[in-house]
Design a protein around this motif. Structure first.
Motif, PDB file in Angstrom:
ATOM      1  N   VAL A   1       7.363  37.590  27.226  1.00  0.00           N
ATOM      2  CA  VAL A   1       8.799  37.845  27.370  1.00  0.00           C
ATOM      3  C   VAL A   1       9.518  36.797  26.527  1.00  0.00           C
ATOM      4  O   VAL A   1       9.027  35.672  26.385  1.00  0.00           O
ATOM      5  N   THR A   2      10.658  37.152  25.970  1.00  0.00           N
ATOM      6  CA  THR A   2      11.418  36.142  25.234  1.00  0.00           C
ATOM      7  C   THR A   2      12.164  35.254  26.229  1.00  0.00           C
ATOM      8  O   THR A   2      12.474  35.679  27.349  1.00  0.00           O
ATOM      9  N   ALA A   3      12.438  34.033  25.819  1.00  0.00           N
ATOM     10  CA  ALA A   3      13.219  33.115  26.651  1.00  0.00           C
ATOM     11  C   ALA A   3      13.990  32.200  25.714  1.00  0.00           C
ATOM     12  O   ALA A   3      13.531  31.927  24.596  1.00  0.00           O
TER      13      ALA A   3
ATOM     14  N   LEU B   1       5.801  32.773  26.598  1.00  0.00           N
ATOM     15  CA  LEU B   1       7.251  32.776  26.419  1.00  0.00           C
ATOM     16  C   LEU B   1       7.508  32.659  24.923  1.00  0.00           C
ATOM     17  O   LEU B   1       7.035  31.703  24.285  1.00  0.00           O
ATOM     18  N   LEU B   2       8.209  33.640  24.399  1.00  0.00           N
ATOM     19  CA  LEU B   2       8.509  33.626  22.967  1.00  0.00           C
ATOM     20  C   LEU B   2       9.980  33.288  22.788  1.00  0.00           C
ATOM     21  O   LEU B   2      10.855  34.020  23.269  1.00  0.00           O
ATOM     22  N   VAL B   3      10.231  32.152  22.142  1.00  0.00           N
ATOM     23  CA  VAL B   3      11.614  31.817  21.806  1.00  0.00           C
ATOM     24  C   VAL B   3      11.888  32.545  20.495  1.00  0.00           C
ATOM     25  O   VAL B   3      11.571  32.055  19.405  1.00  0.00           O
ATOM     26  N   GLY B   4      12.396  33.756  20.638  1.00  0.00           N
ATOM     27  CA  GLY B   4      12.578  34.628  19.485  1.00  0.00           C
ATOM     28  C   GLY B   4      13.918  34.365  18.822  1.00  0.00           C
ATOM     29  O   GLY B   4      14.890  33.952  19.477  1.00  0.00           O
ATOM     30  N   ASP B   5      13.987  34.659  17.515  1.00  0.00           N
ATOM     31  CA  ASP B   5      15.292  34.512  16.851  1.00  0.00           C
ATOM     32  C   ASP B   5      16.197  35.692  17.224  1.00  0.00           C
ATOM     33  O   ASP B   5      17.354  35.766  16.779  1.00  0.00           O
ATOM     34  N   SER B   6      15.709  36.575  18.118  1.00  0.00           N
ATOM     35  CA  SER B   6      16.583  37.572  18.738  1.00  0.00           C
ATOM     36  C   SER B   6      17.725  36.863  19.458  1.00  0.00           C
ATOM     37  O   SER B   6      18.735  37.496  19.794  1.00  0.00           O
ATOM     38  N   LEU B   7      17.586  35.566  19.687  1.00  0.00           N
ATOM     39  CA  LEU B   7      18.680  34.820  20.318  1.00  0.00           C
ATOM     40  C   LEU B   7      19.955  34.908  19.473  1.00  0.00           C
ATOM     41  O   LEU B   7      21.070  34.784  20.003  1.00  0.00           O
TER      42      LEU B   7
ATOM     43  N   CYS C   1       7.494  29.669  19.114  1.00  0.00           N
ATOM     44  CA  CYS C   1       8.863  29.608  18.569  1.00  0.00           C
ATOM     45  C   CYS C   1       8.911  30.325  17.214  1.00  0.00           C
ATOM     46  O   CYS C   1       8.098  30.056  16.325  1.00  0.00           O
ATOM     47  N   ASP C   2       9.882  31.225  17.075  1.00  0.00           N
ATOM     48  CA  ASP C   2      10.074  31.946  15.814  1.00  0.00           C
ATOM     49  C   ASP C   2      10.515  31.008  14.693  1.00  0.00           C
ATOM     50  O   ASP C   2      11.392  30.162  14.910  1.00  0.00           O
ATOM     51  N   LEU C   3       9.962  31.184  13.509  1.00  0.00           N
ATOM     52  CA  LEU C   3      10.549  30.523  12.336  1.00  0.00           C
ATOM     53  C   LEU C   3      11.677  31.437  11.853  1.00  0.00           C
ATOM     54  O   LEU C   3      11.453  32.633  11.624  1.00  0.00           O
TER      55      LEU C   3
ATOM     56  N   VAL D   1       4.024  28.674  16.137  1.00  0.00           N
ATOM     57  CA  VAL D   1       5.207  29.266  15.505  1.00  0.00           C
ATOM     58  C   VAL D   1       4.921  30.742  15.251  1.00  0.00           C
ATOM     59  O   VAL D   1       3.766  31.126  15.094  1.00  0.00           O
ATOM     60  N   LYS D   2       5.977  31.536  15.238  1.00  0.00           N
ATOM     61  CA  LYS D   2       5.827  32.950  14.875  1.00  0.00           C
ATOM     62  C   LYS D   2       6.408  33.149  13.479  1.00  0.00           C
ATOM     63  O   LYS D   2       7.484  32.606  13.174  1.00  0.00           O
ATOM     64  N   VAL D   3       5.659  33.893  12.674  1.00  0.00           N
ATOM     65  CA  VAL D   3       6.072  34.152  11.295  1.00  0.00           C
ATOM     66  C   VAL D   3       6.154  35.655  11.088  1.00  0.00           C
ATOM     67  O   VAL D   3       5.190  36.377  11.365  1.00  0.00           O
TER      68      VAL D   3
ATOM     69  N   GLY E   1       1.551  36.132  14.304  1.00  0.00           N
ATOM     70  CA  GLY E   1       2.094  36.977  13.230  1.00  0.00           C
ATOM     71  C   GLY E   1       3.060  38.022  13.799  1.00  0.00           C
ATOM     72  O   GLY E   1       3.217  38.148  15.017  1.00  0.00           O
ATOM     73  N   HIS E   2       3.704  38.761  12.913  1.00  0.00           N
ATOM     74  CA  HIS E   2       4.680  39.781  13.348  1.00  0.00           C
ATOM     75  C   HIS E   2       4.830  40.773  12.198  1.00  0.00           C
ATOM     76  O   HIS E   2       5.347  40.403  11.133  1.00  0.00           O
ATOM     77  N   VAL E   3       4.360  42.001  12.405  1.00  0.00           N
ATOM     78  CA  VAL E   3       4.445  43.010  11.342  1.00  0.00           C
ATOM     79  C   VAL E   3       5.069  44.293  11.874  1.00  0.00           C
ATOM     80  O   VAL E   3       5.261  44.460  13.069  1.00  0.00           O
TER      81      VAL E   3
ATOM     82  N   VAL F   1      -0.918  38.869  16.920  1.00  0.00           N
ATOM     83  CA  VAL F   1       0.121  39.447  16.061  1.00  0.00           C
ATOM     84  C   VAL F   1       1.008  40.394  16.864  1.00  0.00           C
ATOM     85  O   VAL F   1       0.511  41.184  17.670  1.00  0.00           O
ATOM     86  N   VAL F   2       2.315  40.247  16.659  1.00  0.00           N
ATOM     87  CA  VAL F   2       3.275  41.181  17.264  1.00  0.00           C
ATOM     88  C   VAL F   2       3.357  42.414  16.368  1.00  0.00           C
ATOM     89  O   VAL F   2       3.504  42.299  15.145  1.00  0.00           O
ATOM     90  N   LEU F   3       3.253  43.599  16.997  1.00  0.00           N
ATOM     91  CA  LEU F   3       3.453  44.861  16.272  1.00  0.00           C
ATOM     92  C   LEU F   3       4.772  45.435  16.773  1.00  0.00           C
ATOM     93  O   LEU F   3       4.894  45.749  17.959  1.00  0.00           O
TER      94      LEU F   3
ATOM     95  N   GLY G   1       2.669  44.353  21.516  1.00  0.00           N
ATOM     96  CA  GLY G   1       3.560  45.393  21.027  1.00  0.00           C
ATOM     97  C   GLY G   1       4.972  45.326  21.571  1.00  0.00           C
ATOM     98  O   GLY G   1       5.213  44.867  22.697  1.00  0.00           O
ATOM     99  N   ILE G   2       5.897  45.783  20.739  1.00  0.00           N
ATOM    100  CA  ILE G   2       7.277  46.029  21.189  1.00  0.00           C
ATOM    101  C   ILE G   2       7.711  47.272  20.426  1.00  0.00           C
ATOM    102  O   ILE G   2       7.754  47.273  19.186  1.00  0.00           O
ATOM    103  N   GLY G   3       7.923  48.348  21.152  1.00  0.00           N
ATOM    104  CA  GLY G   3       8.205  49.612  20.487  1.00  0.00           C
ATOM    105  C   GLY G   3       7.001  50.075  19.689  1.00  0.00           C
ATOM    106  O   GLY G   3       7.138  50.688  18.629  1.00  0.00           O
TER     107      GLY G   3
ATOM    108  N   LEU H   1       8.927  42.059  25.649  1.00  0.00           N
ATOM    109  CA  LEU H   1      10.299  42.584  25.656  1.00  0.00           C
ATOM    110  C   LEU H   1      11.272  41.417  25.584  1.00  0.00           C
ATOM    111  O   LEU H   1      10.941  40.296  26.007  1.00  0.00           O
ATOM    112  N   VAL H   2      12.434  41.701  25.056  1.00  0.00           N
ATOM    113  CA  VAL H   2      13.520  40.714  25.057  1.00  0.00           C
ATOM    114  C   VAL H   2      14.031  40.631  26.499  1.00  0.00           C
ATOM    115  O   VAL H   2      14.328  41.652  27.124  1.00  0.00           O
ATOM    116  N   VAL H   3      14.097  39.414  27.020  1.00  0.00           N
ATOM    117  CA  VAL H   3      14.366  39.255  28.459  1.00  0.00           C
ATOM    118  C   VAL H   3      15.703  39.892  28.880  1.00  0.00           C
ATOM    119  O   VAL H   3      15.807  40.470  29.956  1.00  0.00           O
TER     120      VAL H   3
HETATM  121  O1  KIV Z   1      12.937  37.601  18.002  1.00  0.00           O
HETATM  122  C1  KIV Z   1      12.288  38.119  18.929  1.00  0.00           C
HETATM  123  O2  KIV Z   1      12.657  38.050  20.093  1.00  0.00           O
HETATM  124  C2  KIV Z   1      11.076  38.828  18.579  1.00  0.00           C
HETATM  125  C3  KIV Z   1      10.392  39.639  19.626  1.00  0.00           C
HETATM  126  C4  KIV Z   1      11.221  40.719  20.139  1.00  0.00           C
HETATM  127  C5  KIV Z   1       9.051  40.087  19.200  1.00  0.00           C
HETATM  128  O3  KIV Z   1      10.641  38.753  17.467  1.00  0.00           O
END
Ligand code: KIV
Length: 267
Positions: free
Chosen positions: A23-25, A42-48, A84-86, A114-116, A138-140, A180-182, A203-205, A215-217
């Motif tokens: 889950v993102t946080a 916990l993924l600190v996604g740049d979805s923030l 943490c997302d780059l 880190v996530k790339v 990874g993330h593709v 890897v995130v798909l 996976g997400i979608g 999923l994005v929290v």
């Molecule tokens: O930025 C993000 O939160 C993400 C996930 C949704 C995979 O990349």
């Protein structure tokens, strides 16, 4: 003190066919709740950039902001693995620049990886990190940092484009990523990729055939009530509950019933 999951746990979970829960946080309080709920990562996604900062895309987010939010998530969690997302703009530059940024993330935030975003074109960069023992997620597929190149947040890997996404995922594995995130690809394609790779797919979608789901929290809790993509499932009506609770507070302030004696101090 319980120890966190490590990079070694993710291949084990895949081998044991135990789905990875991610889950993102973005902050301390939510990270604590999610950690107590038993998520694996916990993924600190740049979805923030979208759900916290209110931008239309993830592109404006900076490295300093990612580090700031990741520090809070690390402080709030004890058991979950933290990645943490780059942010956008780093992987367009030399591997040395990315390495420098990843070192800052690990040193200053306490994240374990880190996530790339990206496939074949960033594989060398990922290798520069993994050979220096910086774990990479990874993330593709529908990588949000490529939104302008994709002409919007559009499903990737349909028809003839499936081979490109598969090649991206394979390149990420070969570059040493631990998972890897798909994102935003057909379910059949992610099943194929998940069977082909030895590292876990999250996976997400991307349908049910992945080794885990993210999923994005704010989507999961129904707090972000903007556009709801097809792949989002809201597990509660967070925005309704928040409006109700704050409406109730406002009513009590206005009618004088809050604060009561129990909320006030005696002399
Ligand atoms: O930025 C993000 O939160 C993400 C996930 C949704 C995979 O990349």
């Amino acid at each position: 003190m319980p120890s966190r999951l490590t990079v070694l746990d993710f291949p084990r979970l895949k081998a044991e066919k135990r789905p990875i829960v991610c889950v993102t946080a973005y902050d301390y309080t939510m990270a604590r709740l999610l950690d107590e709920a038993g998520v694996d990562m916990l993924l600190v996604g740049d979805s923030l950039g979208m759900v916290v900062q209110g931008h239309d895309t993830t592109l404006p987010v900076t490295l300093d902001q990612m580090i700031y939010h990741t520090q809070a998530v690390v402080r709030g969690s004890e058991k979950a693995f933290v990645a943490c997302d780059l942010p956008f703009g780093l992987c367009h530059r030399s591997s040395d620049v990315v390495l420098e940024a990843a070192i800052r993330v690990i040193k200053e935030s306490g994240a374990q990886a880190v996530k790339v975003e990206g496939g074949v074109p960033v594989a060398q960069t990922i290798q520069a990190l993994t050979t220096r023992h910086i774990p990479v997620l990874g993330h593709v597929g529908l990588t949000p940092q490529s939104v302008h190149a994709f002409g919007g947040f559009k499903v990737q890997g349909r028809g003839a484009a499936a081979d490109r996404v598969l090649a991206d995922a394979v390149a990420i594995e070969e570059a040493g990523a631990f998972a890897v995130v798909l994102e935003g690809i057909p379910a059949r394609l992610s099943e194929k990729i998940s069977a082909r790779l030895t590292i876990p797919t999250i996976g997400i979608g991307a349908g049910p055939g992945c080794d885990g789901q993210v999923l994005v929290v704010y989507d999961l809790l129904g707090l972000y009530d903007g556009v709801k993509p097809r792949f989002v499932k809201r597990y509660m009506d967070g925005s309704v509950l928040v409006r109700q609770a704050v409406g109730h507070f406002a009513e009590e302030v206005r009618n004088g019933s809050f604060p009561g004696e129990e909320h006030s101090f005696s002399e």
